[in-house]
Every structure is written in structure tokens, then in C-alpha cells.
Design a protein around this motif. Structure first.
Motif, PDB file in Angstrom:
ATOM      1  N   LYS A   1       0.946  -1.163  -0.121  1.00  0.00           N
ATOM      2  CA  LYS A   1       0.087  -0.051   0.001  1.00  0.00           C
ATOM      3  C   LYS A   1       0.967   1.161  -0.071  1.00  0.00           C
ATOM      4  O   LYS A   1       2.077   1.426   0.555  1.00  0.00           O
ATOM      5  CB  LYS A   1      -0.891   0.254   1.087  1.00  0.00           C
TER       6      LYS A   1
ATOM      7  N   GLU B   1       0.777   3.706   1.801  1.00  0.00           N
ATOM      8  CA  GLU B   1       1.273   4.335   3.361  1.00  0.00           C
ATOM      9  C   GLU B   1       2.369   3.303   3.623  1.00  0.00           C
ATOM     10  O   GLU B   1       3.341   3.801   4.368  1.00  0.00           O
ATOM     11  CB  GLU B   1       0.012   4.092   4.226  1.00  0.00           C
ATOM     12  N   GLU B   2       2.390   2.184   3.174  1.00  0.00           N
ATOM     13  CA  GLU B   2       3.570   1.451   3.605  1.00  0.00           C
ATOM     14  C   GLU B   2       4.811   1.559   3.030  1.00  0.00           C
ATOM     15  O   GLU B   2       6.018   1.869   3.548  1.00  0.00           O
ATOM     16  CB  GLU B   2       3.124  -0.124   3.553  1.00  0.00           C
TER      17      GLU B   2
ATOM     18  N   VAL C   1       5.591   4.725   1.807  1.00  0.00           N
ATOM     19  CA  VAL C   1       6.014   6.037   2.311  1.00  0.00           C
ATOM     20  C   VAL C   1       6.753   5.713   3.570  1.00  0.00           C
ATOM     21  O   VAL C   1       7.624   6.516   3.758  1.00  0.00           O
ATOM     22  CB  VAL C   1       4.592   6.871   2.325  1.00  0.00           C
ATOM     23  N   HIS C   2       6.158   5.165   4.316  1.00  0.00           N
ATOM     24  CA  HIS C   2       6.904   4.759   5.842  1.00  0.00           C
ATOM     25  C   HIS C   2       8.302   4.120   5.578  1.00  0.00           C
ATOM     26  O   HIS C   2       9.069   4.235   6.229  1.00  0.00           O
ATOM     27  CB  HIS C   2       5.761   3.741   6.545  1.00  0.00           C
TER      28      HIS C   2
ATOM     29  N   THR D   1       4.103  14.357   4.514  1.00  0.00           N
ATOM     30  CA  THR D   1       3.453  13.586   3.564  1.00  0.00           C
ATOM     31  C   THR D   1       2.020  14.534   3.263  1.00  0.00           C
ATOM     32  O   THR D   1       1.184  15.047   4.068  1.00  0.00           O
ATOM     33  CB  THR D   1       3.305  12.302   4.033  1.00  0.00           C
ATOM     34  N   ASN D   2       1.727  14.156   1.913  1.00  0.00           N
ATOM     35  CA  ASN D   2       0.522  14.744   1.815  1.00  0.00           C
ATOM     36  C   ASN D   2       0.162  16.159   1.914  1.00  0.00           C
ATOM     37  O   ASN D   2      -0.782  16.662   2.508  1.00  0.00           O
ATOM     38  CB  ASN D   2      -0.693  13.739   2.127  1.00  0.00           C
TER      39      ASN D   2
ATOM     40  N   ASP E   1       3.241  14.348  -2.352  1.00  0.00           N
ATOM     41  CA  ASP E   1       3.211  13.101  -1.675  1.00  0.00           C
ATOM     42  C   ASP E   1       4.431  13.052  -0.537  1.00  0.00           C
ATOM     43  O   ASP E   1       3.917  12.538   0.585  1.00  0.00           O
ATOM     44  CB  ASP E   1       3.492  11.943  -2.478  1.00  0.00           C
TER      45      ASP E   1
END
Length: 181
Positions: free
Chosen positions: A3, A5-6, A8-9, A25-26, A35
Motif C-alpha cells: 500500500k 502508506e507502507e 511512504v513509511h 506527507t500529503n 506526496d
């Protein structure tokens, strides 16, 4: 499937120095959303745009915006490449081999990633460093105090949103609340 979010993390925690960089982020800046936005201690800013499909990548070059003051319409990447852009650098973060590097404008950095679904490890590769779009500090182009207030407000809104999902909250109408003097 990984995903966003994963991804980005994984990127933030392997590539960013939280003691020396402001990392968001965002984050909305001007007419579009970053992003990932990284601002180093000298005020050098780098926007990283994540693209997970070829169609999403191609659509990024079709994005047009209208200047709120002049009414002028422009394409996002035309604005970036001519230096009339708030960030000092711009990069794409893409799955390895998704796009031919020749399709990516020279001013853009290229960061590719490989995600191993068995070990759940994600590796990042700097294929091409972004060109510096301009030399102005992010803080010369943005009001730092307003920026901090905006971040604080966003944090408060997110906190209330999360709490609201777990508890029933009743808030007074904000227009009825008087400001403290």
C-alpha cells in the motif's frame, strides 16, 4: 500488495533524517499536493511524487492549474521545469523498471524501489539525482510562521478525526467560540 502508506513509511524511515529534516506527507503547497516534502536545515526543499502505475505517471504530465491571481493556465511540469516552482527539487518514486528513464524529464530525479513480498523489505535506489530548479530557500518563498500554524492545525484536525472514530465527540460550533485576546 504494497500500500502507498507502507511505501511512504519504508521510504521515510530508511531515507530521511528526522533530526535534520522537516518531513511531510500529503502536504498541499500552492495548487497541488506533495506526496512527500522534505526540507533540510538550510531550507533546500525536495518534493517526491509517488507513481505506482504507468497511467498515473502519464497523467501527472497532463495536470494543469490556473493561477489564482492572473487566471493563467499552465501544466505542472512546465511550471517546475522553468523554475517557477516553490520546491528546489522534484523526483519521482517508482517501482523498479515501471517507466523508461528517457520518459522522465531531465529536471526530475528518479528513485526506484523494489519490494520483496516474501521478506516484506523494500529497497530504494537513486537512479538520477534531481536538478536544482532554483536557488531560493523554501523559507524565502513560504512564510515559516504560517507554515507552522498550518501544520499545527492539520495535526489538531487529524487528532480529532482519529478520536472521533473511537468516541462520540460533540463540539461547539466554532463560529460561536470567541478568540482569546
Amino acid at each position: 500488495m504494497l500500500k502507498i502508506e507502507e511505501l511512504v513509511h519504508a521510504y521515510l524511515h530508511s531515507q530521511c533524517d528526522f533530526e535534520k529534516e522537516t518531513v511531510l506527507t500529503n502536504h498541499f503547497q500552492g495548487d497541488w499536493e506533495a506526496d512527500i516534502l522534505i526540507i533540510n536545515s538550510e531550507g533546500f526543499s525536495h518534493e517526491i511524487e509517488i507513481k505506482l502505475s504507468k497511467s498515473d505517471f502519464k497523467n501527472d504530465f497532463k495536470k494543469s492549474y490556473t493561477h489564482s491571481g492572473t487566471g493563467e493556465k499552465f501544466l505542472k511540469h512546465d511550471k517546475i521545469s522553468c523554475g517557477d516552482y516553490v520546491c528546489n527539487a522534484f523526483s519521482f518514486l517508482l517501482p523498479m523498471g515501471m517507466v523508461e528513464h528517457s520518459m522522465i524529464p531531465e529536471h526530475c530525479g528518479i528513485i526506484e524501489f523494489y519490494h520483496n513480498v516474501d521478506s516484506w523489505e523494500t529497497e530504494f535506489y537513486m537512479i538520477r539525482k534531481p536538478k536544482r530548479i532554483h536557488e531560493e530557500s523554501y523559507w524565502k518563498l513560504n512564510d515559516k510562521d504560517f507554515f507552522l500554524r498550518k501544520i499545527a492545525l492539520t495535526l489538531l484536525q487529524k487528532k480529532m478525526e482519529v478520536k472521533g472514530k473511537h468516541e462520540e465527540l460533540i463540539f461547539k460550533n466554532p463560529f460561536d467560540i470567541r478568540k482569546l485576546k
